[in-house]
Scaffold this motif. Structure first.
Motif, PDB file in Angstrom:
ATOM      1  N   THR A 185       0.826  -1.204   0.000  1.00 31.26           N
ATOM      2  CA  THR A 185       0.000   0.000   0.000  1.00 31.26           C
ATOM      3  C   THR A 185       0.865   1.260   0.000  1.00 31.26           C
ATOM      4  O   THR A 185       0.599   2.219  -0.729  1.00 31.26           O
ATOM      5  CB  THR A 185      -0.934   0.008   1.222  1.00 31.26           C
ATOM      6  OG1 THR A 185      -1.809  -1.129   1.152  1.00 31.26           O
ATOM      7  CG2 THR A 185      -1.767   1.279   1.263  1.00 31.26           C
ATOM      8  N   ALA A 186       1.906   1.260   0.817  1.00 31.07           N
ATOM      9  CA  ALA A 186       2.809   2.422   0.886  1.00 31.07           C
ATOM     10  C   ALA A 186       3.539   2.637  -0.437  1.00 31.07           C
ATOM     11  O   ALA A 186       3.654   3.768  -0.928  1.00 31.07           O
ATOM     12  CB  ALA A 186       3.810   2.244   2.030  1.00 31.07           C
ATOM     13  N   ASP A 188       2.630   1.658  -3.378  1.00 31.86           N
ATOM     14  CA  ASP A 188       1.698   1.990  -4.458  1.00 31.86           C
ATOM     15  C   ASP A 188       1.508   3.489  -4.614  1.00 31.86           C
ATOM     16  O   ASP A 188       1.051   3.967  -5.669  1.00 31.86           O
ATOM     17  CB  ASP A 188       0.344   1.314  -4.228  1.00 31.86           C
ATOM     18  CG  ASP A 188       0.350  -0.165  -4.611  1.00 31.86           C
ATOM     19  OD1 ASP A 188       1.313  -0.596  -5.269  1.00 31.86           O
ATOM     20  OD2 ASP A 188      -0.602  -0.877  -4.237  1.00 31.86           O
ATOM     21  N   GLU A 189       1.852   4.233  -3.555  1.00 28.38           N
ATOM     22  CA  GLU A 189       1.732   5.692  -3.614  1.00 28.38           C
ATOM     23  C   GLU A 189       2.884   6.334  -4.381  1.00 28.38           C
ATOM     24  O   GLU A 189       2.814   7.515  -4.730  1.00 28.38           O
ATOM     25  CB  GLU A 189       1.689   6.265  -2.189  1.00 28.38           C
ATOM     26  CG  GLU A 189       0.471   5.834  -1.371  1.00 28.38           C
ATOM     27  CD  GLU A 189      -0.829   6.303  -1.991  1.00 28.38           C
ATOM     28  OE1 GLU A 189      -0.872   7.472  -2.453  1.00 28.38           O
ATOM     29  OE2 GLU A 189      -1.784   5.506  -2.041  1.00 28.38           O
ATOM     30  N   ALA A 303       9.632   5.422   0.672  1.00 28.03           N
ATOM     31  CA  ALA A 303       8.476   6.171   0.173  1.00 28.03           C
ATOM     32  C   ALA A 303       8.700   7.663   0.277  1.00 28.03           C
ATOM     33  O   ALA A 303       8.386   8.419  -0.652  1.00 28.03           O
ATOM     34  CB  ALA A 303       7.227   5.767   0.968  1.00 28.03           C
ATOM     35  N   THR A 308       6.904  10.543  -1.947  1.00 29.03           N
ATOM     36  CA  THR A 308       5.563  10.509  -1.420  1.00 29.03           C
ATOM     37  C   THR A 308       5.504  11.280  -0.114  1.00 29.03           C
ATOM     38  O   THR A 308       6.509  11.628   0.490  1.00 29.03           O
ATOM     39  CB  THR A 308       5.096   9.060  -1.163  1.00 29.03           C
ATOM     40  OG1 THR A 308       5.865   8.506  -0.094  1.00 29.03           O
ATOM     41  CG2 THR A 308       5.242   8.211  -2.403  1.00 29.03           C
ATOM     42  N   THR A 309       4.334  11.516   0.372  1.00 30.58           N
ATOM     43  CA  THR A 309       4.152  12.308   1.591  1.00 30.58           C
ATOM     44  C   THR A 309       3.924  11.437   2.807  1.00 30.58           C
ATOM     45  O   THR A 309       3.810  11.958   3.913  1.00 30.58           O
ATOM     46  CB  THR A 309       2.957  13.261   1.429  1.00 30.58           C
ATOM     47  OG1 THR A 309       1.774  12.495   1.119  1.00 30.58           O
ATOM     48  CG2 THR A 309       3.211  14.255   0.303  1.00 30.58           C
ATOM     49  N   GLU A 310       3.770  10.127   2.644  1.00 30.35           N
ATOM     50  CA  GLU A 310       3.508   9.240   3.783  1.00 30.35           C
ATOM     51  C   GLU A 310       4.765   9.046   4.623  1.00 30.35           C
ATOM     52  O   GLU A 310       5.844   8.920   4.062  1.00 30.35           O
ATOM     53  CB  GLU A 310       2.984   7.895   3.279  1.00 30.35           C
ATOM     54  CG  GLU A 310       1.596   7.995   2.666  1.00 30.35           C
ATOM     55  CD  GLU A 310       0.530   8.383   3.650  1.00 30.35           C
ATOM     56  OE1 GLU A 310      -0.366   9.170   3.256  1.00 30.35           O
ATOM     57  OE2 GLU A 310       0.585   7.918   4.794  1.00 30.35           O
TER      58      GLU A 310
END
Length: 310
Positions: A185-186, A188-189, A303, A308-310
């Motif tokens: 999930t992480a 995939d961003e 990530a 990404t921002t996560e």
């Protein structure tokens, strides 16, 4: 006159046995089965499988580099006296393998986990076509390893309760399944065009294969930290980094990032140097004290480093 046995004698014998070679004893003086594990990553995984059924002795402490680690005489003795030796294999523990082989020749059951989880080969660099030992960067292979370790413990370590070991393996395997889903999930961003990795040395091939990353290259073009890059290696990698538009270089947190910094100075683009935990766990509270903690920390760092921002 009645001569009574000294109440501390069993404890004294245990102390002497421990000093002689690492044999584990219970409070009553009875030997406990012992599983000896080479790396601390496999040590954590094995402890979760074994639970309280046996003692687990891990040779490499936090922060140890498995490529250069050497064992002491008492540790060598513990390998020879183990009920089971669990090691990574595929050439990872370069200075420990002869002790493992000696124990195997002496009749000690051994398990080379890396050989049993469908290993892949390096695709580039000095180690191209050689087996890649860093399988733990793929949690699905670790899930497979958990079952293999459980089977070997139940088969070779006398006195353990098979059902307890299988229960431990099932519970821990479930945690790894959750980890895999969370990582996917992480990742995939991250935009597909940004899923490109440059690392300090070739260590994330399994992760790349599992989650769809492309390995652009490594600062040290080898699967071991003992190798060194040439000036032409750095120039070639800098050109590849610039051409691919790589946003970050990932360096092992336990190794100096000097080479990655040199790479950044060689390229004409701004590249961040982001630390990852790759070869070893850390002490508690240092960010990667367990396998699960290490993988989550690395996922967040990758990530973030790739935009990404996560």
């Amino acid at each position: 006159m009645t001569i009574r046995p000294l109440p501390l004698l069993p404890s004294l014998l245990c102390v002497l046995a421990l000093g002689a070679g690492g044999v584990s004893c219970t409070a009553g003086g009875q030997d406990r089965p012992t599983v000896v594990v080479t790396t601390n990553i496999l040590g954590d995984i094995t402890r979760n499988v074994v639970g309280e059924e046996a003692d687990v002795t891990v040779l490499m402490g936090p922060g140890a580099d498995p490529h250069s680690f050497g064992i002491s005489a008492p540790q060598a003795a513990s390998v020879e006296q183990a009920d089971l030796v669990v090691y990574n294999g595929l050439g990872l523990e370069e200075n420990v393998l002869r002790h493992v082989e000696a124990a195997k020749e002496a009749g000690v059951p051994t398990l080379a986990v890396g050989d049993a989880v469908d290993p892949i080969a390096y695709t580039s660099g000095e180690s191209a076509d050689e087996p890649d030992p860093h399988f733990w960067t793929d949690p699905e292979r670790v899930h497979r390893a958990v079952g293999i370790i459980a089977d070997q413990v139940a088969e070779h370590v006398k006195g353990v309760d098979r059902k307890s070991v299988e229960k431990n393996a099932s519970g821990y395997g479930g945690e790894i399944t959750e980890l895999t889903s969370w990582m996917r999930t992480a990742f995939d961003e991250i935009p597909e065009g940004s899923r490109q990795l440059v690392t300090n040395h070739h260590v994330f091939g399994y992760l790349a294969e599992r989650f769809g990353f492309r390995i652009v290259g490594a600062v040290i073009p080898s699967g071991t930290t003992l190798a060194s890059p040439s000036a032409s290696d750095l120039r070639s990698l800098a050109e590849a980094v610039e051409k691919a538009g790589v946003k970050a270089v990932f360096a092992d947190s336990s190794q100096p990032d000097r080479l990655a910094q040199v790479l950044r100075s060689e390229s004409r683009i701004d590249v961040d140097v982001v630390p990852l935990f790759s070869e070893s766990l850390t002490e508690k509270g240092k960010g990667a004290a367990t396998y699960l903690e290490m993988m989550r920390a690395n996922t967040r760092s990758i990530a973030t480093g790739l935009g990404t921002t996560e």
